[in-house]
Structure formats: C-alpha cells, structure tokens
Design a protein around this motif. Structure first.
Motif, PDB file in Angstrom:
ATOM      1  N   LYS A  37      49.596 -36.091 -29.151  1.00  0.00           N
ATOM      2  CA  LYS A  37      49.149 -35.088 -30.109  1.00  0.00           C
ATOM      3  C   LYS A  37      50.003 -33.818 -30.034  1.00  0.00           C
ATOM      4  N   THR A  38      50.262 -33.232 -31.197  1.00  0.00           N
ATOM      5  CA  THR A  38      50.958 -31.950 -31.297  1.00  0.00           C
ATOM      6  C   THR A  38      49.920 -30.866 -31.553  1.00  0.00           C
ATOM      7  N   ALA A  55      48.440 -17.699 -25.841  1.00  0.00           N
ATOM      8  CA  ALA A  55      48.698 -19.146 -25.879  1.00  0.00           C
ATOM      9  C   ALA A  55      50.130 -19.422 -26.311  1.00  0.00           C
ATOM     10  N   ARG A  56      50.614 -18.698 -27.307  1.00  0.00           N
ATOM     11  CA  ARG A  56      51.991 -18.889 -27.762  1.00  0.00           C
ATOM     12  C   ARG A  56      52.979 -18.585 -26.643  1.00  0.00           C
ATOM     13  N   MET A  57      52.750 -17.494 -25.927  1.00  0.00           N
ATOM     14  CA  MET A  57      53.647 -17.134 -24.823  1.00  0.00           C
ATOM     15  C   MET A  57      53.600 -18.193 -23.717  1.00  0.00           C
ATOM     16  N   ILE A  58      52.429 -18.679 -23.405  1.00  0.00           N
ATOM     17  CA  ILE A  58      52.284 -19.724 -22.385  1.00  0.00           C
ATOM     18  C   ILE A  58      53.016 -20.990 -22.814  1.00  0.00           C
ATOM     19  N   LEU A  59      52.821 -21.393 -24.060  1.00  0.00           N
ATOM     20  CA  LEU A  59      53.483 -22.603 -24.555  1.00  0.00           C
ATOM     21  C   LEU A  59      55.001 -22.433 -24.583  1.00  0.00           C
ATOM     22  N   ASP A  60      55.465 -21.250 -24.953  1.00  0.00           N
ATOM     23  CA  ASP A  60      56.912 -20.981 -24.917  1.00  0.00           C
ATOM     24  C   ASP A  60      57.440 -21.036 -23.487  1.00  0.00           C
ATOM     25  N   ASP A  61      56.669 -20.515 -22.543  1.00  0.00           N
ATOM     26  CA  ASP A  61      57.059 -20.613 -21.126  1.00  0.00           C
ATOM     27  C   ASP A  61      57.163 -22.073 -20.699  1.00  0.00           C
ATOM     28  N   LEU A  62      56.184 -22.880 -21.067  1.00  0.00           N
ATOM     29  CA  LEU A  62      56.204 -24.301 -20.709  1.00  0.00           C
ATOM     30  C   LEU A  62      57.397 -25.010 -21.354  1.00  0.00           C
ATOM     31  N   ALA A  63      57.713 -24.629 -22.575  1.00  0.00           N
ATOM     32  CA  ALA A  63      58.872 -25.227 -23.252  1.00  0.00           C
ATOM     33  C   ALA A  63      60.168 -24.838 -22.541  1.00  0.00           C
ATOM     34  N   ARG A  64      60.281 -23.584 -22.105  1.00  0.00           N
ATOM     35  CA  ARG A  64      61.478 -23.143 -21.365  1.00  0.00           C
ATOM     36  C   ARG A  64      61.635 -23.911 -20.056  1.00  0.00           C
ATOM     37  N   ASN A  66      60.849 -26.935 -19.730  1.00  0.00           N
ATOM     38  CA  ASN A  66      60.926 -28.345 -20.125  1.00  0.00           C
ATOM     39  C   ASN A  66      59.667 -29.125 -19.745  1.00  0.00           C
ATOM     40  N   LEU A  67      58.542 -28.439 -19.781  1.00  0.00           N
ATOM     41  CA  LEU A  67      57.257 -29.076 -19.515  1.00  0.00           C
ATOM     42  C   LEU A  67      56.504 -29.360 -20.811  1.00  0.00           C
ATOM     43  N   ALA A  68      56.968 -28.769 -21.895  1.00  0.00           N
ATOM     44  CA  ALA A  68      56.415 -29.011 -23.220  1.00  0.00           C
ATOM     45  C   ALA A  68      57.582 -29.058 -24.193  1.00  0.00           C
ATOM     46  N   ALA A  69      57.386 -29.758 -25.283  1.00  0.00           N
ATOM     47  CA  ALA A  69      58.397 -29.823 -26.331  1.00  0.00           C
ATOM     48  C   ALA A  69      57.848 -29.113 -27.562  1.00  0.00           C
ATOM     49  N   VAL A  70      58.754 -28.645 -28.410  1.00  0.00           N
ATOM     50  CA  VAL A  70      58.378 -27.891 -29.603  1.00  0.00           C
ATOM     51  C   VAL A  70      59.008 -28.566 -30.815  1.00  0.00           C
ATOM     52  N   SER A  71      58.240 -28.637 -31.900  1.00  0.00           N
ATOM     53  CA  SER A  71      58.800 -29.171 -33.136  1.00  0.00           C
ATOM     54  C   SER A  71      58.188 -28.455 -34.326  1.00  0.00           C
ATOM     55  N   GLY A  72      58.914 -28.480 -35.424  1.00  0.00           N
ATOM     56  CA  GLY A  72      58.394 -28.003 -36.694  1.00  0.00           C
ATOM     57  C   GLY A  72      58.318 -26.502 -36.842  1.00  0.00           C
ATOM     58  N   SER A  73      57.879 -26.141 -38.045  1.00  0.00           N
ATOM     59  CA  SER A  73      57.663 -24.743 -38.381  1.00  0.00           C
ATOM     60  C   SER A  73      56.418 -24.696 -39.261  1.00  0.00           C
ATOM     61  N   PRO A  74      55.344 -24.072 -38.852  1.00  0.00           N
ATOM     62  CA  PRO A  74      55.214 -23.346 -37.595  1.00  0.00           C
ATOM     63  C   PRO A  74      55.289 -24.298 -36.398  1.00  0.00           C
ATOM     64  N   ALA A  75      55.572 -23.706 -35.274  1.00  0.00           N
ATOM     65  CA  ALA A  75      55.810 -24.486 -34.065  1.00  0.00           C
ATOM     66  C   ALA A  75      54.593 -25.312 -33.677  1.00  0.00           C
ATOM     67  N   TYR A  77      53.436 -27.853 -30.426  1.00  0.00           N
ATOM     68  CA  TYR A  77      53.781 -28.113 -29.032  1.00  0.00           C
ATOM     69  C   TYR A  77      53.160 -29.437 -28.594  1.00  0.00           C
ATOM     70  N   PHE A  78      53.919 -30.194 -27.815  1.00  0.00           N
ATOM     71  CA  PHE A  78      53.412 -31.474 -27.341  1.00  0.00           C
ATOM     72  C   PHE A  78      54.053 -31.810 -26.001  1.00  0.00           C
ATOM     73  N   TYR A  79      53.429 -32.754 -25.324  1.00  0.00           N
ATOM     74  CA  TYR A  79      53.967 -33.251 -24.066  1.00  0.00           C
ATOM     75  C   TYR A  79      54.910 -34.387 -24.400  1.00  0.00           C
ATOM     76  N   GLU A  80      56.160 -34.270 -23.931  1.00  0.00           N
ATOM     77  CA  GLU A  80      57.152 -35.318 -24.166  1.00  0.00           C
ATOM     78  C   GLU A  80      57.251 -36.195 -22.927  1.00  0.00           C
ATOM     79  N   SER A  81      56.906 -37.452 -23.105  1.00  0.00           N
ATOM     80  CA  SER A  81      56.855 -38.384 -21.990  1.00  0.00           C
ATOM     81  C   SER A  81      58.235 -38.666 -21.407  1.00  0.00           C
ATOM     82  N   GLU A  82      58.261 -38.765 -20.078  1.00  0.00           N
ATOM     83  CA  GLU A  82      59.449 -39.120 -19.298  1.00  0.00           C
ATOM     84  C   GLU A  82      58.906 -39.615 -17.959  1.00  0.00           C
ATOM     85  N   PRO A  83      59.347 -40.772 -17.480  1.00  0.00           N
ATOM     86  CA  PRO A  83      58.697 -41.411 -16.324  1.00  0.00           C
ATOM     87  C   PRO A  83      58.455 -40.514 -15.106  1.00  0.00           C
ATOM     88  N   ALA A  84      59.454 -39.805 -14.617  1.00  0.00           N
ATOM     89  CA  ALA A  84      59.261 -38.974 -13.417  1.00  0.00           C
ATOM     90  C   ALA A  84      58.276 -37.836 -13.701  1.00  0.00           C
TER      91      ALA A  84
END
Length: 129
Positions: A37-38, A55-64, A66-75, A77-84
């Motif tokens: 889910k986004t 919340a926006r600042m927290i999500l931007d921190d997580l994106a920086r 690489n713990l969250a990914a960002v897409s679209g406009s308006p932004a 946020y979602f969790y991008e899966s990666e095994p490790a």
C-alpha cells in the motif's frame, strides 16, 4: 539462543543508527505491515495521531534513509521490499510488539540528532586529516 542474541543486537543497532524517534519507527512499521500500500503524509498523520507536516518530515527522513520509497505527485510513500531489509523489518516489528517499553526507551536514550550530527562532523574532519 545465540541467533536470538544476534537478532536482538541487530535490531538495537538499527534502531540506534537509523531511527530518530518513536514516530519514525511507527511510520516505518505501518508502511511495512501494509505493504504494498502507498500512503499519503496525511493518511500516516491520521494513523499515528500526529500533525500532517510532522508526518511528511518523518516520511521524508525515512526515504532519505532508504527505508521508504516515494512516488507520484502528491507524494505517496510505501515500503519497498528487498530481502535483507525485509528480514530486518520483520525482526524490528516483532521486537516492538514484544518489547515495546525496552524499544521505546532505547530510542529515547539516544542523543539528539543535532548532537549526533555535531559529533559526526568532528569524526569526518579527523578522518580527512
């Protein structure tokens, strides 16, 4: 038991090095538990009972981090899966569910981000000398 000790140490290290506040952790776990889910910053704010700007600042921190990914406009946020990262996120989620007080105390015991950044500046200078 050694695997549990290693997992606990890995979780603690992650929290100390990459998570700024309890709301950062809760936002990350919300993204993790609702993947793929986004979320908008407003929806995260509503879910965590915090102001939308926080919340926006927290999500931007997580994106920086690489713990969250960002897409679209308006932004969004979602969790991008990666095994490790998935393995670690699962361990963090489990630890937070089982040891809420210990985990929150660990996060609250950290020096502030400003103090850590100040110390990091001196570490970088010394490495370059």
């Amino acid at each position: 038991m050694p695997d549990q000790d290693n997992d606990r140490a890995e979780v603690d290290r992650f929290l100390l090095e990459r998570i700024e506040t309890v709301p950062h952790l809760e936002a990350l776990l919300l993204l993790w538990n609702s993947r793929p889910k986004t979320w908008s910053a407003v929806a995260i704010a509503d879910a965590l009972y915090i102001p939308a700007e926080a919340a926006r600042m927290i999500l931007d921190d997580l994106a920086r981090e690489n713990l969250a990914a960002v897409s679209g406009s308006p932004a969004g946020y979602f969790y991008e899966s990666e095994p490790a990262r998935d393995r670690l996120a699962g361990l963090v989620d489990l630890a937070y569910r089982r040891e809420l007080i210990r985990i929150t105390r660990l996060i609250h015991s950290k020096p502030s981000a400003a103090i850590r950044e100040f110390a990091r500046a001196f570490r970088l200078r010394k490495e370059h000398e």
